[in-house]
Design an enzyme around this catalytic site. Structure first.
Site, short mmCIF file in Angstrom:
data_model
loop_
_atom_site.label_atom_id
_atom_site.label_comp_id
_atom_site.label_asym_id
_atom_site.label_seq_id
_atom_site.Cartn_x
_atom_site.Cartn_y
_atom_site.Cartn_z
N TYR A 149 0.85 -1.19 0.00
CA TYR A 149 0.00 0.00 0.00
C TYR A 149 0.89 1.24 0.00
O TYR A 149 1.88 1.28 0.73
CB TYR A 149 -0.90 0.00 1.24
CG TYR A 149 -1.74 1.26 1.40
CD1 TYR A 149 -2.80 1.53 0.53
CD2 TYR A 149 -1.49 2.17 2.43
CE1 TYR A 149 -3.58 2.67 0.68
CE2 TYR A 149 -2.27 3.31 2.58
CZ TYR A 149 -3.31 3.56 1.71
OH TYR A 149 -4.07 4.70 1.86
N ASP A 244 9.26 2.72 -0.24
CA ASP A 244 8.23 3.42 0.53
C ASP A 244 8.41 2.99 1.98
O ASP A 244 8.00 1.91 2.39
CB ASP A 244 6.84 3.06 0.01
CG ASP A 244 5.74 3.79 0.79
OD1 ASP A 244 6.07 4.48 1.79
OD2 ASP A 244 4.56 3.67 0.41
N LYS A 272 4.26 8.87 8.86
CA LYS A 272 3.98 8.28 10.17
C LYS A 272 4.96 8.76 11.27
O LYS A 272 4.83 9.89 11.72
CB LYS A 272 3.89 6.76 10.05
CG LYS A 272 2.74 6.36 9.10
CD LYS A 272 2.26 4.95 9.21
CE LYS A 272 0.94 4.78 8.47
NZ LYS A 272 1.02 4.33 7.09
#
Ligand code: PLP
Length: 436
Positions: A149, A244, A272
């Site tokens: 994702y 990522d 994050k």
């Protein structure tokens, strides 16, 4: 012996109201608890490794805001720095010394990037990294892996098409087919598929993006030799490698997966943890690669609230603590201890479940064998997770509300907290497997 958590009446009432304001009652879909039972919890406060809901129930928290809170809730240093910064104003739309401080801290402790650009979310970081890859190579296609994702970027909300076609099919309405077709999708941990896609399309491929620690669809830990082969193939074909690291960055080590596996990607994205609980994302690369970005170069990317000072101060206060010697070893030590209790208990009972873990990430995999690809996950087993989730809420333990989500251990989860949580999870596992 288990304490029983009462009810969620207040959360249910707030959720009913929220449905009047927001699609599905939420501002991000998985929060709606569609994959588990009952209304979502409305959380009022958090302290250390615990959160409190609007019905005064307390939970040991293993969601940790989906990963950012590696220092737990209400970390004192972050709180004090944020308050001090807020007192001086919240945003100026100018460069600030706080931005410099966070940029320097990150670059001084990371051998894999030389320059960084701050944005406001992981999605924005990935979107910008892809534009950079396309701008730097003059090519347009992107390869992604099934089960990774990368945020809600148009061209990455795609899954593998049917049959042998590697052209993506969008997984969301609103994404024109021509956009989806710019993305090629291949399985994780599959060198043959990688070689095939490069053979067929290398001249059109700007970059290959991967979560080096795939942690958004279970925890699909890759063989390091696969990641090394990926690096080598990208060099050989003139294709950029994008890591990522929105989850793995500052989670499996200060240098993320690049540092863990000693692999130099061409571009790395962060999010994050980088914002210490505030909305921050970033992408970084070599000086040369980053010279493509405006105003130095032709790849445009901007943000009104980018490098917002309050968010920068939260990130700086957080990452300073992570840079302390031994931080990540201690995280891993406590996580391994916690997982070993669960693993030993379930193995002793012959429960078909195991607990992949890396750094301070873990996953509850309702399967006998190691899972490294998305298509090895049995969706029917998510019913077991649903029972587990419910029983754990009853007992004061909060996991992310989907069996595809990983759990996070924070610095605030002390050994006693982890033993308490492990006992609750073992007790709930008995009920899960009594039901089948
Ligand atoms: C969470 C995540 C994103 C998206 O970040 P947002 O801040 O939610 O936009 C992108 N990539 C990975 C690997 C993520 O885990």
């Amino acid at each position: 012996m288990s304490k029983t958590i009462n009810q969620r009446n207040n959360s249910a009432a707030h959720f009913a109201e929220a449905k009047k304001y927001f699609p599905g009652g939420v501002n991000s879909p998985v929060r709606a608890f569609k994959s588990v039972s009952g209304p979502p919890l409305f959380i009022r406060s958090g302290s250390g490794c615990r959160i409190m809901d609007e019905d005064d129930n307390e939970y040991l928290d293993f969601c940790c805001s989906w990963g950012p809170l590696i220092l737990g809730h209400d970390n004192e240093l972050i709180r004090e720095e944020v308050i001090a910064t807020v007192r001086k104003g919240t945003s100026f739309g100018t460069p600030t010394v706080l931005g410099n401080k966070l940029g320097k801290l990150i670059l001084d402790h990371n051998r894999f990037i030389e320059k960084i650009r701050f944005v406001s979310s992981g999605t924005e970081a990935v979107m910008s990294a892809i534009r950079l890859a396309r701008g730097a190579t003059g090519k347009s296609k992107i390869v992604k892996f099934e089960g990774c994702y990368h945020g809600h970027v148009d061209s990455l909300l795609v899954k593998a098409g049917s049959g042998l076609a590697t052209f993506g099919e969008s997984t969301s309405a609103g994404i024109p087919e021509p956009f989806a077709r710019e993305t090629l999708v291949i399985p994780l941990n599959d060198l043959e598929a990688l070689d095939q896609v490069l053979e067929d399309h290398a001249d059109d491929i700007a970059g290959i993006i991967i979560e080096p620690v795939p942690a958004n669809n279970g925890l699909l830990l890759q063989n390091p030799c696969f990641l090394l082969a990926l690096r080598e193939r990208c060099y050989a074909h003139g294709v950029l490698l994008i890591f990522d690291e929105v989850i793995s960055g500052f989670r499996v080590g200060f240098e993320g997966a690049a540092g863990l596996y000693h692999i130099q990607p061409d571009i790395i994205t962060y999010g994050k943890i980088i914002g210490g609980g505030m909305p921050v994302g970033a992408y970084g690369a070599s000086h040369e690669m980053m010279s493509n970005i405006a105003p130095d170069g032709p790849v445009y990317q901007a943000g009104t609230l980018s490098a917002n000072p309050v968010a920068m101060s939260a990130g700086y206060a957080a990452l300073r603590q992570l840079a302390a010697p031994g931080f990540f070893a201690d995280q891993e030590y406590r996580t391994k201890y916690f997982i070993s209790i669960l693993q030993d208990y379930c193995a002793g009972k012959n429960y078909p479940v195991h607990f992949p873990t890396i750094g301070s990430i873990f996953w509850i995999a309702f399967a006998q064998n190691r899972i490294q690809r998305a298509d090895q996950i049995d969706p029917k087993k998510m019913e077991l997770f649903k029972i587990l989730h419910h029983e754990l809420l009853q007992r004061g333990c909060y996991l992310g509300p989907s069996g595809y989500e990983v759990g996070f251990v924070s610095a605030a989860h002390k050994i006693e907290d982890l033993e308490e949580a492990a006992a609750l999870i073992c007790e709930a596992m008995d009920l899960v497997f009594a039901s089948v």
